[in-house]
Design an enzyme around this catalytic site. Structure first.
Site, PDB file in Angstrom:
ATOM      1  N   LEU A   1       0.834  -1.213   0.000  1.00 47.79           N
ATOM      2  CA  LEU A   1       0.000   0.000   0.000  1.00 47.79           C
ATOM      3  C   LEU A   1       0.861   1.252   0.000  1.00 47.79           C
ATOM      4  O   LEU A   1       0.571   2.210  -0.730  1.00 47.79           O
ATOM      5  CB  LEU A   1      -0.943  -0.014   1.194  1.00 47.79           C
ATOM      6  CG  LEU A   1      -2.136  -0.932   0.985  1.00 47.79           C
ATOM      7  CD1 LEU A   1      -2.980  -1.021   2.237  1.00 47.79           C
ATOM      8  CD2 LEU A   1      -2.993  -0.468  -0.191  1.00 47.79           C
TER       9      LEU A   1
ATOM     10  N   ARG B   1      -4.524  -3.597  21.664  1.00 48.17           N
ATOM     11  CA  ARG B   1      -3.859  -4.899  21.471  1.00 48.17           C
ATOM     12  C   ARG B   1      -2.845  -5.253  22.553  1.00 48.17           C
ATOM     13  O   ARG B   1      -2.791  -6.391  23.007  1.00 48.17           O
ATOM     14  CB  ARG B   1      -3.159  -4.890  20.115  1.00 48.17           C
ATOM     15  CG  ARG B   1      -4.158  -4.853  19.019  1.00 48.17           C
ATOM     16  CD  ARG B   1      -3.520  -4.716  17.671  1.00 48.17           C
ATOM     17  NE  ARG B   1      -4.592  -4.676  16.690  1.00 48.17           N
ATOM     18  CZ  ARG B   1      -4.410  -4.525  15.398  1.00 48.17           C
ATOM     19  NH1 ARG B   1      -3.192  -4.390  14.919  1.00 48.17           N
ATOM     20  NH2 ARG B   1      -5.429  -4.505  14.579  1.00 48.17           N
TER      21      ARG B   1
HETATM   22  C1  LIG Z   1      -2.596 -10.617   8.763  1.00 45.72           C
HETATM   23  C2  LIG Z   1      -2.515  -9.122   8.863  1.00 45.72           C
HETATM   24  C3  LIG Z   1      -3.663  -8.354   8.888  1.00 45.72           C
HETATM   25  C4  LIG Z   1      -3.611  -6.970   8.980  1.00 45.72           C
HETATM   26  N1  LIG Z   1      -4.768  -6.238   9.000  1.00 45.72           N
HETATM   27  C5  LIG Z   1      -4.696  -4.896   9.086  1.00 45.72           C
HETATM   28  C6  LIG Z   1      -5.885  -4.113   9.087  1.00 45.72           C
HETATM   29  O1  LIG Z   1      -6.982  -4.624   9.011  1.00 45.72           O
HETATM   30  N2  LIG Z   1      -5.767  -2.769   9.170  1.00 45.72           N
HETATM   31  C7  LIG Z   1      -4.548  -2.144   9.246  1.00 45.72           C
HETATM   32  O2  LIG Z   1      -4.507  -0.913   9.289  1.00 45.72           O
HETATM   33  N3  LIG Z   1      -3.410  -2.873   9.219  1.00 45.72           N
HETATM   34  C8  LIG Z   1      -3.449  -4.219   9.139  1.00 45.72           C
HETATM   35  N4  LIG Z   1      -2.284  -4.942   9.126  1.00 45.72           N
HETATM   36  C9  LIG Z   1      -1.002  -4.246   9.009  1.00 45.72           C
HETATM   37  C10 LIG Z   1      -0.808  -3.806   7.556  1.00 45.72           C
HETATM   38  O3  LIG Z   1      -1.309  -4.787   6.691  1.00 45.72           O
HETATM   39  C11 LIG Z   1       0.646  -3.551   7.187  1.00 45.72           C
HETATM   40  O4  LIG Z   1       1.273  -2.788   8.180  1.00 45.72           O
HETATM   41  C12 LIG Z   1       0.734  -2.804   5.876  1.00 45.72           C
HETATM   42  O5  LIG Z   1      -0.014  -3.442   4.885  1.00 45.72           O
HETATM   43  C13 LIG Z   1       2.177  -2.648   5.420  1.00 45.72           C
HETATM   44  O6  LIG Z   1       2.174  -2.039   4.159  1.00 45.72           O
HETATM   45  P1  LIG Z   1       3.532  -1.603   3.489  1.00 45.72           P
HETATM   46  O7  LIG Z   1       3.173  -1.044   2.156  1.00 45.72           O
HETATM   47  O8  LIG Z   1       4.278  -0.727   4.425  1.00 45.72           O
HETATM   48  O9  LIG Z   1       4.362  -2.947   3.323  1.00 45.72           O
HETATM   49  P2  LIG Z   1       4.018  -4.361   2.562  1.00 45.72           P
HETATM   50  O10 LIG Z   1       2.601  -4.489   2.181  1.00 45.72           O
HETATM   51  O11 LIG Z   1       4.612  -5.408   3.445  1.00 45.72           O
HETATM   52  O12 LIG Z   1       4.837  -4.248   1.259  1.00 45.72           O
HETATM   53  C14 LIG Z   1       6.230  -4.367   1.223  1.00 45.72           C
HETATM   54  C15 LIG Z   1       6.677  -4.280  -0.212  1.00 45.72           C
HETATM   55  O13 LIG Z   1       8.085  -4.148  -0.243  1.00 45.72           O
HETATM   56  C16 LIG Z   1       8.643  -5.102  -1.116  1.00 45.72           C
HETATM   57  N5  LIG Z   1       9.976  -5.394  -0.613  1.00 45.72           N
HETATM   58  C17 LIG Z   1      10.350  -5.644   0.654  1.00 45.72           C
HETATM   59  N6  LIG Z   1      11.677  -5.806   0.721  1.00 45.72           N
HETATM   60  C18 LIG Z   1      12.139  -5.670  -0.525  1.00 45.72           C
HETATM   61  C19 LIG Z   1      13.435  -5.737  -1.108  1.00 45.72           C
HETATM   62  N7  LIG Z   1      14.532  -5.961  -0.368  1.00 45.72           N
HETATM   63  N8  LIG Z   1      13.544  -5.566  -2.449  1.00 45.72           N
HETATM   64  C20 LIG Z   1      12.439  -5.332  -3.222  1.00 45.72           C
HETATM   65  N9  LIG Z   1      11.206  -5.244  -2.713  1.00 45.72           N
HETATM   66  C21 LIG Z   1      11.060  -5.410  -1.385  1.00 45.72           C
HETATM   67  C22 LIG Z   1       7.680  -6.248  -1.129  1.00 45.72           C
HETATM   68  O14 LIG Z   1       7.842  -6.984  -2.315  1.00 45.72           O
HETATM   69  C23 LIG Z   1       6.349  -5.499  -1.065  1.00 45.72           C
HETATM   70  O15 LIG Z   1       5.989  -5.073  -2.345  1.00 45.72           O
HETATM   71  C24 LIG Z   1      -2.356  -6.338   9.053  1.00 45.72           C
HETATM   72  C25 LIG Z   1      -1.182  -7.102   9.053  1.00 45.72           C
HETATM   73  C26 LIG Z   1      -1.268  -8.485   8.986  1.00 45.72           C
HETATM   74  C27 LIG Z   1      -0.001  -9.272   9.069  1.00 45.72           C
END
Ligand SMILES: Cc1cc2nc3c(=O)[nH]c(=O)nc-3n(C[C@H](O)[C@H](O)[C@H](O)COP(=O)(O)OP(=O)(O)OC[C@H]3O[C@@H](n4cnc5c(N)ncnc54)[C@H](O)[C@@H]3O)c2cc1C
Length: 637
Positions: A43, A330
């Site tokens: 996201l 939590r």
């Molecule tokens: C089961 C579960 C349910 C959840 N439900 C909720 C909810 O209902 N509401 C809420 O607010 N939060 C929720 N969370 C928390 C939330 O989903 C996450 O904190 C959030 O989606 C993280 O988004 P992000 O974009 O920061 O990272 P991510 O979605 O983890 O994306 C990381 C990205 O980085 C890329 N990446 C990582 N390392 C590298 C690398 N070295 N090289 C290239 N690419 C890389 C990956 O490929 C991916 O595209 C939940 C978490 C879990 C585990």
């Protein structure tokens, strides 16, 4: 190091507007001259990459999955907060701000949190405009439900698939820009190092995970949206691939790492069932809207739940926290579950579980209504446990879920390396010592759609960047270091699998740096982790070669990083001689077992600097000042 958080002056309500006005702009024609690397397409990353491209920047976006659609964000179930006050139940930007600062146990920056609450309302408009199918009331208006730590209903949701639907929105925005030529997408490509030239982040070294080719990519700025590092514990609710490598390698190139020990343990997960399990499953917090948490009053009571009369049940959250009840935050709900299990009243085969019971809600609302609200979560539970939660209560237990720590960033989301921005779960920014439910999606999208696109322009407009090229010494040496490390991992040819090291580290982290921490346990962790790391580099076995798809090699690199990060987490937890949020030091608790903060000594953000392989990291402190919310003992009673 002197940490300048660049928080704008003025009343908190006006800081962001004023700052946006004062930020330098890049005019539309000049935006085409700049290129930005975005690592991550969850996201945070997808929303940032799409928005930067729409603005006119050239974007290269990287992810390790085969499609941006498979980022871990897709797993998010319960919802996303926004201070829309559609329910007319007393919500406001101020209340969301207040709840979040209090929920984080007063260890977050006020200014960041206020901005997050302000922007929350725009996120919902943006996503609705994209067509995200949020749940609606019978009359067609957007529906809301409640999440922990709040007494209002402000959580927008799409059944139990909120992350998936939001990610589809961001993914479509990203795909549109890929098709237009504004974003070049590099799936299955893993960033393995950060290129720093003349003190500025200017690119990354990445490995094509299918061919094994290692290549440098240069740009004018780098953005990391690479998610959280909960998998340092091996067992967590995170996707198996989630890892710390991108932020850890950036840390080793000079980016300070903040509050690494702040880990969220989610109270509502399916209990561990055996030694060889590799993954834990979340049962969304939204279930606590209708489910009631209880254990038998009597120790060792092994009767099936339907044979335990009402009078012999302890609805301990409702008893201990009458104002918030089952929707206690939590950290508090997790500790309460641990407490009743430690007292011998846990349920399930190993006594490490509590009931989450829907019988009352089904009686009140009918099974169809419950199915409508949580159908896919109930189905998931039944598939995993082979128990029908419409007939018998679910069994749940706390599990590692989210990491509030991450790379230190200023108000502009820039790390201590100029030109390196960090967004989403990868930064430390807004949640203090405990994140409230449904706030991570809000933060990731606020960062990607609404904050970074402004602040990165200010950096680019003022940076006076020289041209970088791949023949420069810093590029060649960083690429060389990556190649050398890959070959070193492959050459060890030891006797233990990568997973066996990861499992051992995870168990150690859970025992010594998990839900309850003590000075003695943390010291033991700090002693044992380097020994395990040493053994890893002598005795790990990574089969296959570097010129092909090699998952053992990918994992080995990530576990090597976890083996360093785990030690830093223990050090951070040891130095913080207080309890706050998810960081519970057994030496610092109130008489009734609640976290006891020490605001005089610890109202600061800890930011650690890497000093080399065999040197202790150096701690800098960013003081936290509270001018709008009064520092108080957190109470949900
Ligand atoms: C089961 C579960 C349910 C959840 N439900 C909720 C909810 O209902 N509401 C809420 O607010 N939060 C929720 N969370 C928390 C939330 O989903 C996450 O904190 C959030 O989606 C993280 O988004 P992000 O974009 O920061 O990272 P991510 O979605 O983890 O994306 C990381 C990205 O980085 C890329 N990446 C990582 N390392 C590298 C690398 N070295 N090289 C290239 N690419 C890389 C990956 O490929 C991916 O595209 C939940 C978490 C879990 C585990």
């Amino acid at each position: 190091m002197d940490l300048n958080s660049r928080i704008p002056v003025g009343p908190i309500q006006q800081k962001w507007d004023r700052h946006r006005f004062e930020l330098k702009l890049v005019n539309p024609a000049n935006k085409r001259k700049y290129s930005v690397i975005v690592v991550g397409s969850g996201l945070a990353g997808a929303s940032a990459a799409a928005t930067l491209s729409e603005l006119g920047y050239h974007v290269k976006c990287f992810c390790f999955q085969d499609s941006p659609r498979r980022a871990h964000s897709i797993a998010a179930q319960g919802g996303i907060n926004a201070a829309k006050n559609y329910q007319n139940d007393g919500d406001s930007i101020w209340r969301l701000f207040y709840d979040t600062v209090k929920g984080g146990d007063f260890r977050a920056r006020e200014a960041n949190v206020y901005r997050l609450a302000q922007i929350s309302v725009n996120i919902i408009d943006q996503c609705v405009a994209q067509g995200v199918p949020f749940a609606r009331e019978y009359g067609g208006l957007l529906a809301n439900r409640s999440f922990g730590g709040a007494q209002v209903s402000r959580t927008f949701y799409a059944r139990g698939q909120t992350g998936q639907q939001l990610l589809l929105g961001a993914y479509q925005a990203l795909e549109k820009e890929i098709a237009r030529g504004g974003v070049t997408m590099f799936p299955r490509t893993e960033m393995l190092d950060l290129i720093v030239i003349n003190g500025r982040a200017r690119g990354i070294v990445a490995r094509d995970m299918v061919t094994g080719r290692v290549e440098s990519h240069l740009a004018d700025a780098v953005v990391l949206g690479t998610g959280g590092y909960g998998n340092v514990f091996y067992l967590s609710t995170n996707a198996k691939g989630s890892n710390a490598t991108a932020i850890w390698r950036a840390h080793k190139r000079g980016a300070l790492f903040s509050n690494p020990c702040y880990t969220q343990i989610h109270p509502t997960c399916i209990p561990v069932s055996g030694e060889y399990q590799s993954k834990l499953t979340l049962m969304s917090e939204s279930l606590r809207n209708d489910g009631r948490v209880w254990v038998p009053k009597q120790r060792g009571d092994r009767r099936p739940p339907d044979q335990i009369p009402e009078a012999e049940r302890d609805y301990y959250l409702e008893r201990k926290y009458p104002s918030f009840g089952n929707l206690a935050p939590r950290d508090i709900a997790s500790r309460a579950a641990k407490e009743v299990c430690d007292d011998g009243r846990g349920v399930g085969p190993n006594g490490l579980g509590v009931f989450l019971d829907f019988a009352d809600a089904i009686k009140r609302l009918g099974e169809d209504r419950i199915r409508e609200r949580y159908g896919n979560l109930f189905e998931m539970y039944q598939r995993i446990t082979d128990e029908n939660p419409y007939r018998a209560p679910m069994r749940i237990f706390p599990a590692v879920h989210y990491t509030m720590g991450g790379l230190w960033v200023d108000y502009d989301l820039m790390s201590t390396i100029p030109g390196l921005f960090v967004i989403g779960e990868a930064n430390f920014s807004d949640h203090g010592a405990n994140r409230l439910g449904a706030s991570a999606l809000m933060q990731g999208l606020a960062d990607g759609y609404f904050i970074l696109p402004y602040t990165i322009g200010d950096y680019l407009a003022g940076a006076k960047l020289e041209k970088a090229d791949s023949n420069q010494g810093d590029v060649i040496s960083t690429e060389g270091a990556v190649n050398e490390r890959v070959l070193r991992l492959l050459s060890i040819k030891g006797r233990r699998t990568v997973d066996s090291f990861h499992r051992e580290l995870g168990k150690l982290m859970w025992d010594k740096c998990g839900m309850a921490r003590s000075a003695e346990g943390l010291r033991e962790g700090i002693q044992r982790i380097p020994a395990l790391r040493e053994e890893f580099w002598q005795n790990v076995n990574v089969p296959g070669s570097d010129a092909e798809l090699n998952q053992a090699l990918e994992k080995a690199g990530r576990v090597a990083d976890f083996l360093e990060l785990g030690e830093l987490m223990c050090r951070d937890a040891l130095h913080r001689e207080e309890s706050c949020g998810g960081h519970f030091r057994v030496e610092h608790q109130t008489e009734d077992g609640e976290a006891k903060r020490d605001d005089d000594s610890f109202a600061y953000v800890a930011a650690w600097e890497w000093r080399g392989d065999n040197a202790e990291p150096c701690l800098s402190r960013e003081p936290l000042t509270f001018e709008n919310v009064q520092l108080a003992t957190r109470s949900y009673k």
